[in-house]
Design an enzyme around this catalytic site. Structure first.
Site, PDB file in Angstrom:
ATOM      1  N   CYS A  59      18.044   9.427  29.221  1.00  0.00           N
ATOM      2  CA  CYS A  59      18.724   8.128  29.146  1.00  0.00           C
ATOM      3  C   CYS A  59      20.096   8.378  28.520  1.00  0.00           C
ATOM      4  O   CYS A  59      20.665   9.445  28.688  1.00  0.00           O
ATOM      5  CB  CYS A  59      17.902   7.103  28.374  1.00  0.00           C
ATOM      6  SG  CYS A  59      17.668   7.491  26.622  1.00  0.00           S
ATOM      7  N   ARG A  60      20.640   7.435  27.789  1.00  0.00           N
ATOM      8  CA  ARG A  60      21.981   7.600  27.188  1.00  0.00           C
ATOM      9  C   ARG A  60      21.929   8.515  25.965  1.00  0.00           C
ATOM     10  O   ARG A  60      22.720   9.424  25.818  1.00  0.00           O
ATOM     11  CB  ARG A  60      22.558   6.229  26.820  1.00  0.00           C
ATOM     12  CG  ARG A  60      23.850   6.249  26.002  1.00  0.00           C
ATOM     13  CD  ARG A  60      24.981   6.840  26.823  1.00  0.00           C
ATOM     14  NE  ARG A  60      26.277   6.763  26.165  1.00  0.00           N
ATOM     15  CZ  ARG A  60      26.737   7.625  25.272  1.00  0.00           C
ATOM     16  NH1 ARG A  60      25.988   8.631  24.869  1.00  0.00           N
ATOM     17  NH2 ARG A  60      27.934   7.486  24.758  1.00  0.00           N
TER      18      ARG A  60
END
Length: 108
Positions: A59-60
């Site tokens: 993800c981020r």
């Protein structure tokens, strides 16, 4: 319970990468060839995830991928969280990303 995790530099060449970020984040910049299923869609779309191979979840920054990794492993998958997420991949290590449009790829 321990969650399997690796740094971005430990992901094997040709590995299955599952990106669980939102659509706009994925479109801005993602790992070429990564599968995209938003975290919120995972309980409905899990059938699209390879069941018999390791899946590296990103993800981020690592929070959403950690949740996705726990959920997938609880449901019979071999999921591994990518520590530091796209921030570590591109911003820290300069590894390549592509965009979903005509603009320059960036980590959103």
């Amino acid at each position: 319970m321990s969650i399997p995790s690796v740094s971005v530099t430990e992901i094997p060449q040709g590995a299955n990468i599952l990106d669980v970020r939102e659509d706009d984040e994925f479109a801005a910049g993602h790992i070429d060839g990564a599968q995209h299923i938003r975290l919120g869609d995972l309980p409905v779309r899990y059938g699209e995830v390879p069941l018999d191979e390791d899946v590296y979840v990103i993800c981020r920054s690592g929070g959403r991928s950690r949740q996705a990794t726990m959920w997938l492993n609880d449901n019979g998958f071999d999921a591994i969280n990518v520590d530091g997420g796209m921030g570590a991949w591109n911003l820290d290590h300069g590894l390549p990303i592509v965009s979903g449009g005509d603009g320059e790829a960036w980590v959103k």
